[in-house]
Design a protein around this motif. Structure first.
Motif, PDB file in Angstrom:
ATOM      1  N   ALA A 106       0.824  -1.206   0.000  1.00 59.11           N
ATOM      2  CA  ALA A 106       0.000   0.000   0.000  1.00 59.11           C
ATOM      3  C   ALA A 106       0.860   1.260   0.000  1.00 59.11           C
ATOM      4  N   MET A 107       0.235   2.355  -0.427  1.00 61.94           N
ATOM      5  CA  MET A 107       0.876   3.666  -0.326  1.00 61.94           C
ATOM      6  C   MET A 107       0.960   4.046   1.151  1.00 61.94           C
ATOM      7  N   ASN A 108       1.638   5.123   1.448  1.00 63.51           N
ATOM      8  CA  ASN A 108       1.790   5.570   2.831  1.00 63.51           C
ATOM      9  C   ASN A 108       0.454   5.829   3.512  1.00 63.51           C
ATOM     10  N   ASP A 109      -0.558   6.210   2.749  1.00 61.27           N
ATOM     11  CA  ASP A 109      -1.882   6.487   3.325  1.00 61.27           C
ATOM     12  C   ASP A 109      -2.762   5.244   3.402  1.00 61.27           C
ATOM     13  N   GLY A 110      -2.217   4.086   3.029  1.00 66.30           N
ATOM     14  CA  GLY A 110      -2.962   2.830   3.104  1.00 66.30           C
ATOM     15  C   GLY A 110      -3.681   2.437   1.832  1.00 66.30           C
ATOM     16  N   THR A 111      -3.624   3.261   0.804  1.00 65.42           N
ATOM     17  CA  THR A 111      -4.301   2.968  -0.449  1.00 65.42           C
ATOM     18  C   THR A 111      -3.563   1.863  -1.200  1.00 65.42           C
ATOM     19  N   THR A 112      -4.292   0.831  -1.611  1.00 62.83           N
ATOM     20  CA  THR A 112      -3.708  -0.321  -2.299  1.00 62.83           C
ATOM     21  C   THR A 112      -3.994  -0.276  -3.801  1.00 62.83           C
ATOM     22  N   PRO A 113      -3.266  -1.084  -4.578  1.00 61.83           N
ATOM     23  CA  PRO A 113      -3.588  -1.181  -6.005  1.00 61.83           C
ATOM     24  C   PRO A 113      -5.037  -1.603  -6.256  1.00 61.83           C
ATOM     25  N   LEU A 114      -5.564  -2.515  -5.443  1.00 63.42           N
ATOM     26  CA  LEU A 114      -6.965  -2.924  -5.612  1.00 63.42           C
ATOM     27  C   LEU A 114      -7.907  -1.761  -5.350  1.00 63.42           C
ATOM     28  N   TRP A 115      -7.641  -0.996  -4.304  1.00 62.24           N
ATOM     29  CA  TRP A 115      -8.512   0.133  -3.999  1.00 62.24           C
ATOM     30  C   TRP A 115      -8.534   1.119  -5.158  1.00 62.24           C
ATOM     31  N   ILE A 116      -7.362   1.466  -5.686  1.00 60.76           N
ATOM     32  CA  ILE A 116      -7.329   2.465  -6.754  1.00 60.76           C
ATOM     33  C   ILE A 116      -7.996   1.930  -8.018  1.00 60.76           C
ATOM     34  N   ALA A 117      -7.873   0.633  -8.271  1.00 59.09           N
ATOM     35  CA  ALA A 117      -8.555   0.045  -9.431  1.00 59.09           C
ATOM     36  C   ALA A 117     -10.071   0.175  -9.272  1.00 59.09           C
ATOM     37  N   CYS A 118     -10.584  -0.103  -8.069  1.00 53.74           N
ATOM     38  CA  CYS A 118     -12.022   0.061  -7.812  1.00 53.74           C
ATOM     39  C   CYS A 118     -12.430   1.524  -7.913  1.00 53.74           C
ATOM     40  N   GLN A 119     -11.650   2.394  -7.296  1.00 54.57           N
ATOM     41  CA  GLN A 119     -11.981   3.817  -7.259  1.00 54.57           C
ATOM     42  C   GLN A 119     -12.038   4.417  -8.660  1.00 54.57           C
ATOM     43  N   LYS A 120     -11.152   3.964  -9.526  1.00 59.42           N
ATOM     44  CA  LYS A 120     -11.110   4.488 -10.893  1.00 59.42           C
ATOM     45  C   LYS A 120     -12.060   3.757 -11.839  1.00 59.42           C
ATOM     46  N   GLY A 121     -12.742   2.724 -11.327  1.00 60.36           N
ATOM     47  CA  GLY A 121     -13.697   1.991 -12.159  1.00 60.36           C
ATOM     48  C   GLY A 121     -13.061   0.980 -13.094  1.00 60.36           C
ATOM     49  N   HIS A 122     -11.849   0.543 -12.795  1.00 63.88           N
ATOM     50  CA  HIS A 122     -11.156  -0.434 -13.634  1.00 63.88           C
ATOM     51  C   HIS A 122     -11.451  -1.857 -13.138  1.00 63.88           C
ATOM     52  N   ALA A 123     -12.659  -2.341 -13.453  1.00 57.53           N
ATOM     53  CA  ALA A 123     -13.102  -3.643 -12.950  1.00 57.53           C
ATOM     54  C   ALA A 123     -12.212  -4.783 -13.435  1.00 57.53           C
ATOM     55  N   ALA A 124     -11.803  -4.740 -14.695  1.00 63.13           N
ATOM     56  CA  ALA A 124     -10.940  -5.808 -15.218  1.00 63.13           C
ATOM     57  C   ALA A 124      -9.604  -5.825 -14.478  1.00 63.13           C
ATOM     58  N   MET A 125      -9.094  -4.655 -14.154  1.00 61.30           N
ATOM     59  CA  MET A 125      -7.843  -4.552 -13.407  1.00 61.30           C
ATOM     60  C   MET A 125      -8.010  -5.158 -12.017  1.00 61.30           C
ATOM     61  N   ALA A 126      -9.113  -4.838 -11.357  1.00 68.04           N
ATOM     62  CA  ALA A 126      -9.371  -5.394 -10.028  1.00 68.04           C
ATOM     63  C   ALA A 126      -9.462  -6.912 -10.099  1.00 68.04           C
ATOM     64  N   GLY A 127     -10.120  -7.418 -11.125  1.00 68.97           N
ATOM     65  CA  GLY A 127     -10.198  -8.864 -11.313  1.00 68.97           C
ATOM     66  C   GLY A 127      -8.828  -9.484 -11.526  1.00 68.97           C
ATOM     67  N   LEU A 128      -7.963  -8.806 -12.265  1.00 71.65           N
ATOM     68  CA  LEU A 128      -6.595  -9.278 -12.495  1.00 71.65           C
ATOM     69  C   LEU A 128      -5.840  -9.392 -11.174  1.00 71.65           C
ATOM     70  N   LEU A 129      -5.973  -8.390 -10.328  1.00 71.87           N
ATOM     71  CA  LEU A 129      -5.294  -8.402  -9.032  1.00 71.87           C
ATOM     72  C   LEU A 129      -5.805  -9.539  -8.153  1.00 71.87           C
TER      73      LEU A 129
END
Length: 135
Positions: A59-82
């Motif tokens: 995660a980033m220093n603020d706790g944000t993870t790659p999965l969170w940012i994929a969800c937040q940006k609406g990248h469903a396929a990316m979240a599924g990949l993770l």
């Protein structure tokens, strides 16, 4: 590597990784190349990073993870990949993600477009943490 990931330059990222660039090296804010690829929606680059052992949960220093940012940006396929990369059979998977900057709808998008079923609940004092369980 960060620029290649941000711009989606797969060949440049591949060359850098083959030359030994550290795949999990983070910027001052904690962002890794995988985080940047997920933020920008570059699934091919993210897949390459994962093949080279990029940390899916760092995660980033603020706790944000790659999965969170994929969800937040609406990248469903990316979240599924993770999710597939960390838990190929998708059974018993649960991850806590910081929800302070994004609506529930982005996690619902993950389920609809990624073909996932999940439960969603807010908890914690500020109701800003999500438990996302994928079945």
């Amino acid at each position: 590597l960060y620029i290649a990931c941000q711009e989606g330059h797969v060949d440049a990222a591949k060359l850098l990784l083959e030359k030994g660039v550290e795949v999990n090296r983070a910027e001052r804010n904690g962002a890794t190349p995988l985080f940047i690829a997920c933020q920008q929606g570059h699934a091919t680059v993210a897949g390459l990073l994962i093949e080279h052992k990029a940390s899916i949960v760092k995660a980033m220093n603020d706790g944000t993870t790659p999965l969170w940012i994929a969800c937040q940006k609406g990248h469903a396929a990316m979240a599924g990949l993770l999710i597939d990369a960390e838990f190929p059979d998708r059974s018993g998977w649960a991850r806590y993600i910081n929800h302070s900057r994004g609506p529930k709808r982005n996690c619902e998008l993950l389920a609809l477009e990624g073909g996932l079923s999940f439960s969603y609940s807010l908890f914690g004092q500020a109701r800003r943490v999500v438990k996302l369980t994928v079945a």
